[in-house]
Design a protein around this motif. Structure first.
Motif, short mmCIF file in Angstrom:
data_model
loop_
_atom_site.label_atom_id
_atom_site.label_comp_id
_atom_site.label_asym_id
_atom_site.label_seq_id
_atom_site.Cartn_x
_atom_site.Cartn_y
_atom_site.Cartn_z
N GLY A 152 0.80 -1.21 0.00
CA GLY A 152 0.00 0.00 0.00
C GLY A 152 0.84 1.27 0.00
O GLY A 152 1.67 1.49 -0.88
N LEU A 153 0.63 2.11 1.01
CA LEU A 153 1.40 3.34 1.15
C LEU A 153 2.73 3.11 1.86
O LEU A 153 3.52 4.05 2.00
CB LEU A 153 0.59 4.38 1.93
N LEU A 154 2.96 1.89 2.32
CA LEU A 154 4.19 1.59 3.06
C LEU A 154 5.28 1.10 2.12
O LEU A 154 5.76 -0.03 2.21
CB LEU A 154 3.89 0.55 4.14
N THR A 155 5.66 1.97 1.20
CA THR A 155 6.76 1.69 0.28
C THR A 155 7.64 2.93 0.21
O THR A 155 7.19 4.05 0.55
CB THR A 155 6.26 1.35 -1.13
N ASP A 156 8.85 2.77 -0.24
CA ASP A 156 9.74 3.93 -0.39
C ASP A 156 9.15 4.93 -1.38
O ASP A 156 9.21 6.14 -1.16
CB ASP A 156 11.13 3.47 -0.88
N GLU A 157 8.57 4.42 -2.47
CA GLU A 157 8.04 5.30 -3.50
C GLU A 157 6.89 6.16 -2.97
O GLU A 157 6.87 7.38 -3.15
CB GLU A 157 7.55 4.47 -4.69
N ALA A 158 5.93 5.52 -2.28
CA ALA A 158 4.78 6.26 -1.76
C ALA A 158 5.19 7.20 -0.64
O ALA A 158 4.71 8.35 -0.56
CB ALA A 158 3.71 5.28 -1.28
#
Length: 405
Positions: A140-146
């Protein structure tokens, strides 16, 4: 009879065997003589080469052996003592080095060290590394990109000392995020040992903040957070690290526009103030969409008027029949068309209300119980369509919210 006496020593002979002559010591190399510096007015002295004489052999009378301590033995014992002292010093220094190394290892695996690593990863923009400290995987939002596409992250922190009870340790940190400071409690569980004696700790998963995505618009719109596509099929609540997240939708329709919304997540726990942030993306009809909405209501009304029934289906208006009278050839006429106001999204569509009421006339052929026939009719002067318009197959359709007649 044998003679046990020693033969007499010849005259002039020594009672002991002669001592062999001592060979001369090898001559040491003579170092070069440095040149003499001359000083005016001072007598000069010429260096003389050293004189060496050939050592002469000396003959001494042998002495009976004496039992006395030898200097060599004393020197060896001193050397042993020095050696032992050096070895002891090496052991002491080695023990100190081990102590320092042990303290370093213990500090690196301490509970507060895990919390510091986790928070520093967030300060440095390494969301996935922070997840790894918690033992989780990116989603979900728990990525480096997000995470790096969002704003207003944690900028500073101070970690307190761990309070350990049994296999559980609690660490409290003061965190700065933008212009806000707050405290956060972290729980760690004992995970094992390293180097046999040092306890290791595992940071327990945090509930984390939540971005609650709400799209106030047609179903099926693609959702983006800070320009990154997000799948919200499994729910609209997305766990997120502290930060500001802009939610928007992707559409290519000229009927409506979608205004992005920003969710401000403050804190690392879902029970913290501000940690549950709602991003309600609002869609509004464009000028073309508003015109299409009015046309959709008109089409609905016209469809109702075309029905040859005293109570048109799904239209919210009708005429009551008299007892004992039968009707045929029913005809509705819209003598005054109502006007409409199209508003905001209201649950399942854009709201439609009537600004000015319309007028409907109905006539029908009738026959009473006595067989008398004639024409019957009535007028409805306050016709007000109310409902919503929504997108169906790329076009706007009106649905009435008025109860059936």
């Amino acid at each position: 009879m044998s003679d046990n006496n020693l033969p007499p020593v010849p005259q002039g002979a020594s009672p002991l065997p002669p001592v062999p002559p001592v060979p001369p010591a090898p001559s040491a190399p003579v170092p070069p003589v440095p040149p003499v510096q001359s000083y005016p007015g001072v007598p000069q002295f010429q260096p003389q080469p050293p004189q060496f004489t050939q050592p002469q052999p000396q003959f001494t009378q042998a002495q009976p052996p004496q039992f006395q301590p030898q200097p060599g033995a004393r020197k060896s014992r001193k050397g042993l003592i020095v050696g032992i002292s050096i070895a002891a010093a090496v052991l002491i220094l080695g023990g100190g080095g081990l102590a320092v190394a042990g303290a370093s290892i213990s500090s690196s695996v301490a509970p507060d060290a895990q919390v510091k690593e986790f928070l520093q990863d967030l300060v440095d923009g390494r969301a996935e590394a922070a997840l790894e400290v918690m033992g989780e995987k990116p989603s979900g939002l728990l990525t480096d990109e997000a995470y790096n596409a969002s704003a207003n992250h944690i900028t500073d922190f101070t970690v307190g000392k761990a309070k350990t009870t049994g296999d559980t340790s609690i660490v409290t940190a003061k965190i700065t995020q933008g212009g806000t400071s707050y405290t956060q409690e972290f729980e760690l569980a004992k995970a094992g040992k390293t180097f046999v004696v040092f306890d290791t700790w595992q940071l327990q998963s945090l509930p984390l903040g939540v971005v609650d995505v709400q799209v106030q618009g047609p179903a099926g719109l693609a959702v983006q957070v800070d320009g990154n596509a997000i799948d919200v099929a499994d729910g609209s609540s997305l766990r997120a690290f502290p930060g500001d997240y802009e939610v928007s939708v992707v559409d290519d329709s000229d009927l409506f526009d979608a205004e992005p919304a920003t969710a401000n997540v403050v804190g690392l726990s879902d029970d913290a103030a501000g940690s549950v942030a709602t991003a309600a993306v609002t869609t509004t009809l464009t000028e073309a969409g508003t015109a299409a909405a009015r046309s959709a209501v008109d089409a609905y009304v016209d469809g109702c008027v075309a029905q040859q029934s005293l109570a048109p289906t799904g239209c919210g208006f009708g005429a009551r029949a008299q007892d004992g009278v039968s009707y045929s050839n029913i005809r509705w006429t819209l003598t005054v068309r109502p006007t409409y106001s199209v508003g905001d999204w209201a649950g399942n569509g854009w709201s439609v209300t009537t600004e000015t009421a319309g007028t409907l006339d109905v006539v029908a052929d009738s026959v009473d119980g006595a067989g008398r026939s004639g024409q019957s009719g009535t007028t409805l002067s306050n016709y007000r369509p109310v409902g919503t318009v929504s997108v169906v197959d790329g076009a706007l359709t009106f649905s009435s919210s008025v109860l059936p007649f």
